[in-house]
Design an enzyme around this catalytic site. Structure first.
Site, PDB file in Angstrom:
ATOM      1  N   GLY A  22       0.801  -1.218   0.000  1.00 14.86           N
ATOM      2  CA  GLY A  22       0.000   0.000   0.000  1.00 14.86           C
ATOM      3  C   GLY A  22       0.827   1.256   0.000  1.00 14.86           C
ATOM      4  N   GLY A  26      -1.098   8.251  -1.208  1.00 14.15           N
ATOM      5  CA  GLY A  26      -1.604   8.688   0.092  1.00 14.15           C
ATOM      6  C   GLY A  26      -0.637   8.465   1.236  1.00 14.15           C
ATOM      7  N   GLY A  28       0.453   5.747   2.495  1.00 14.09           N
ATOM      8  CA  GLY A  28       1.472   4.749   2.198  1.00 14.09           C
ATOM      9  C   GLY A  28       2.664   5.328   1.467  1.00 14.09           C
ATOM     10  CB  SER A 151      -8.922   0.826  10.952  1.00 19.88           C
ATOM     11  OG  SER A 151      -9.989   1.748  10.981  1.00 19.88           O
ATOM     12  CE1 TYR A 176     -11.223  -0.778   6.310  1.00 16.37           C
ATOM     13  CE2 TYR A 176     -12.038   0.447   8.204  1.00 16.37           C
ATOM     14  CZ  TYR A 176     -11.039   0.185   7.277  1.00 16.37           C
ATOM     15  OH  TYR A 176      -9.855   0.886   7.326  1.00 16.37           O
TER      16      TYR A 176
END
Length: 313
Positions: A22, A26, A28, A151, A176
Site C-alpha cells: 500500500g 496517500g 502509504g 484502524s 470492514y
C-alpha cells in the site's frame, strides 16, 4: 496561526530490507518516502503498475539516492500473493521489516476476491496473512519487525465468526471492522507464537487515526464513483487540527516499525481524543484485540481459509 507539523525522527536504515504494501499513494507513499530517505532498501509491491511508477518517481524526487524496487502484488488474489512469495524466496534475501499497510474500505455493495472471500476481509487480512506465511523463512532470517496497520474501526463491531465472508447479511462497515479486528488478532498471535517458537520475529499493530487519505476517494474498482460523503468534513476537521493529516497518519506505523528495541506485541496510534489525531504514541490495546483465545481461533481460521500453513514450532 499555521498548524505546527507533527513528526518523528526515523533512525538510519541503511542495510535494512523493508517490504511495504500500500505504498503507492496517500499515507502509504508518505511512509515509503520516509523509509527510502532513511536509507532502507525498499520493496514496493503494487497492483497498478502505472501508480507504482508514479510513486517511484515521487520517492526519488524526495530521496534521489533511494533504493526502491517495484513488485507485482494483488492482495485480493492468493495466487498473486503466492507468486510474490515465491519470487522473493528464490532471491534468498532476508526481510528485516514488513509493513502491511494496504487496504480497501467500504465498497457500496458486497464484493468478493478472486478466491471468493468478502473483499475487505480477503484483502485487508487474508491476503496479508498469506503473504507473511509465504515469506516466513525470509522474515525469520531477518529477525523481522512486522507492523500491521489496523484502524479505529477495530474498536467497534466484532469478528463475524459464524459468517466470516458476510454471505448471509452484508454490512459494509461491519465487514470492514471485522477485517481489521481479524488482522489485529492475527498480528498479536504472530508475535506470541514467534516468542514461543523462537522465530525471532516481533509483530506490532498501528492505526493512523482519521485523516483525509486516499481510502476516502472515489474508487471505481470498488464501484465507488465519487469520494465518500464524509470526505469533505474530514478534510475540514483535518485543516482545523481536530483530525490528522495524510503526513501524520503514517507516523504510528513508522514508529512501530523503526523504533529501536524490542517492540513486539505493542500498539501505536495518535494520542489525541479517541485516537482521531495527534502525535504518534504507544496506545492501550483495543478490547476486541485482547483475547488470546480469539487470537488462536483467528490464526487457525486464517490457515484454513488461505491454505497457507505456519510451522507449529
Amino acid at each position: 496561526m499555521p498548524r505546527r507539523p507533527i513528526d518523528i525522527a526515523i533512525p538510519p536504515l541503511h542495510g535494512t530490507r523493508i517490504l511495504l504494501t500500500g505504498g503507492s499513494d496517500g499515507m502509504g507513499l508518505v511512509i515509503a518516502t520516509r523509509l527510502a530517505a532513511a536509507g532502507a532498501e525498499l520493496i514496493l509491491p503494487v497492483r497498478n503498475p502505472r501508480k507504482g511508477e508514479a510513486a517511484l518517481a515521487a520517492i526519488r524526487e524526495r530521496a534521489p539516492e533511494a533504493t526502491v524496487t517495484l513488485r507485482t502484488l494483488d492482495l485480493s488474489s492468493l495466487e498473486s500473493v503466492a507468486a510474490l512469495g515465491e519470487t522473493l524466496t528464490s532471491e534468498g534475501e532476508p526481510i528485516h521489516v514488513f509493513i502491511g499497510n494496504a487496504g480497501v474500505m467500504h465498497p457500496p455493495e458486497r464484493q468478493t476476491t478472486r478466491d471468493g472471500f468478502e473483499l475487505q476481509f480477503g484483502t485487508n487480512h487474508l491476503g496479508h496473512a498469506a503473504l507473511i506465511g509465504h515469506l516466513l523463512p525470509l522474515l525469520r532470517a531477518g529477525r523481522a519487525r512486522v507492523t500491521l496497520q489496523i484502524s479505529i474501526a477495530a474498536n467497534q463491531g466484532a469478528v463475524n465468526w459464524d459468517d466470516p465472508n458476510w454471505e448471509r447479511s452484508y454490512d459494509s462497515m461491519g465487514a470492514y471492522s471485522h477485517s481489521k479486528i481479524s488482522y489485529g488478532l492475527f498480528g498479536l498471535e504472530l508475535d506470541r507464537r514467534s516468542r514461543e517458537a523462537g522465530w525471532g520475529i516481533t509483530a506490532n499493530l498501528s492505526h493512523p487515526g482519521v485523516a483525509p487519505t486516499s481510502l476516502l476517494d472515489a474508487r471505481p474498482e470498488l464501484g465507488r464513483d465519487r469520494a465518500m460523503r464524509a470526505r469533505g468534513l474530514i478534510t475540514l476537521l483535518s485543516r482545523l487540527g481536530v483530525l490528522g493529516t495524510v503526513a501524520s497518519a503514517g507516523l504510528p506505523a513508522l514508529m512501530a516499525a523503526t523504533t529501536p528495541g524490542d517492540q513486539g506485541g505493542k500498539f501505536f496510534g495518535p494520542d489525541g481524543i479517541r485516537g482521531l489525531g495527534g502525535r504518534p504514541a504507544e496506545q492501550t490495546l483495543y478490547s476486541r484485540l485482547r483475547g488470546a483465545d480469539d487470537g488462536r481461533r483467528m490464526w487457525d481460521l486464517t490457515q484454513q481459509l488461505t491454505r497457507v500453513t505456519f510451522p507449529s514450532a
